[in-house]
Design an enzyme around this catalytic site. Sequence first.
Site, PDB file in Angstrom:
ATOM      1  N   THR A 116       0.805  -1.221   0.000  1.00 38.97           N
ATOM      2  CA  THR A 116       0.000   0.000   0.000  1.00 38.97           C
ATOM      3  C   THR A 116       0.839   1.273   0.000  1.00 38.97           C
ATOM      4  OG1 THR A 116      -0.187  -0.183   2.413  1.00 38.97           O
ATOM      5  CG2 THR A 116      -1.999  -1.070   1.097  1.00 38.97           C
ATOM      6  N   ARG A 117       2.095   1.182   0.402  1.00 38.69           N
ATOM      7  CA  ARG A 117       2.968   2.365   0.362  1.00 38.69           C
ATOM      8  C   ARG A 117       4.360   1.959  -0.087  1.00 38.69           C
ATOM      9  NH1 ARG A 117       0.907   6.977   2.455  1.00 38.69           N
ATOM     10  NH2 ARG A 117      -1.053   6.722   3.565  1.00 38.69           N
ATOM     11  N   LEU A 142       7.011   0.254   2.302  1.00 40.52           N
ATOM     12  CA  LEU A 142       6.907   0.919   3.601  1.00 40.52           C
ATOM     13  C   LEU A 142       5.733   0.414   4.418  1.00 40.52           C
ATOM     14  CD1 LEU A 142       7.620   4.694   2.862  1.00 40.52           C
ATOM     15  CD2 LEU A 142       9.203   2.937   3.648  1.00 40.52           C
ATOM     16  N   SER A 143       4.649   0.047   3.732  1.00 41.93           N
ATOM     17  CA  SER A 143       3.457  -0.375   4.465  1.00 41.93           C
ATOM     18  C   SER A 143       2.649  -1.307   3.583  1.00 41.93           C
ATOM     19  CB  SER A 143       2.615   0.846   4.864  1.00 41.93           C
ATOM     20  OG  SER A 143       1.545   0.470   5.708  1.00 41.93           O
ATOM     21  N   SER A 144       1.958  -2.235   4.222  1.00 47.58           N
ATOM     22  CA  SER A 144       1.165  -3.188   3.454  1.00 47.58           C
ATOM     23  C   SER A 144      -0.044  -3.617   4.263  1.00 47.58           C
ATOM     24  CB  SER A 144       2.009  -4.414   3.080  1.00 47.58           C
ATOM     25  OG  SER A 144       2.395  -5.126   4.240  1.00 47.58           O
TER      26      SER A 144
END
Length: 332
Positions: A93-94, A101-103
């Site tokens: 997601t990022r 960075l983010s999931s």
Amino acid sequence: MGGHAPGTAGDEHLDTLAAAARAALVREIEASGAWAADPVWRTAFEAVPRHLFVPYYYVGVVGGHERRWGEHPDPAARERWLRGAYADTPLATRLRDGELLSSSSQPSLMAMMLTELGIRDGDRVLEIGAGTGYNAALLAHRLGDDDLVTTVDLEPEITESARRHLAAAGYRPAVVTGDGTRGVPERAPYDRIVATCALPAVPPAWLAQCRPGGRILTPFATGLLALTVYDRGRAEGRFLHTAAYFVPLRGGGRPDPRPPGLGAVPRRARDDDLFRFLLGLTHGRLDPQEAYALWEREGAPTRERYGVTVSGDRAWVWLDAPEGPYSWPLPY
């Protein structure tokens, strides 16, 4: 709960597709046995619309990443986005400069972790790593009281988007911007603490903010560690059987699980997930040759044979028993 994805208000086709895709995901998780010990989680996954938490995500393609999003002008592209949102896979997601960075974690792994937490009605839960907000929504749905759930993340843009996604889905747990290693003391004590990001150590603040008898579940060295808290300075528990790979707490990519110096270790061990787990657990306290000798001698130990004890200002990982012949200090 339901609702429309951003930009698709009134699109009955996507609404119908979302309901069918969510039902299919629930059947897939059910078949995996992830919530067999606590089937109440089925209701949460049936109710919480994952697509509202991933208005866009990235999939790997040749030469980089492709962004899928719910507001794409092409109806076929929106449909691909929606179907992907309900796949039993993690979703990136990022990204920053190509680095994750983010999931949003794999739903069946989330279901297994939530089940392992052993949540009871009325429990106060702290989540470390807000991500998209989806996990906090599942917790809030299960507990039936948004105020029992606190989620924290260091990045303001992550907490802002998580808060927005949660509101769109009808949930309002406490979303806090801060350092997850410090917990959220102003909302303590907690009965359960769950981390959705990898850490190199168990932060003392978590034990201090957890009630005696509470449970902490955290990714650690490609595994999942389940600790029972006895008091402010003591906790102990074992790893679950499953492998788990999470984004590190402060962002950045997944660390290379192959440390240097493996040249003399046979390839079958170098390529074995359980051997690499042992190397990660021992934090360089064992050189690869020593680790290989132990691994061979003990018959390639599975994850659940390892555990961690935190006592006072010490923490150590062990094989089979806390006071057994094999133990290694951890940072604390």
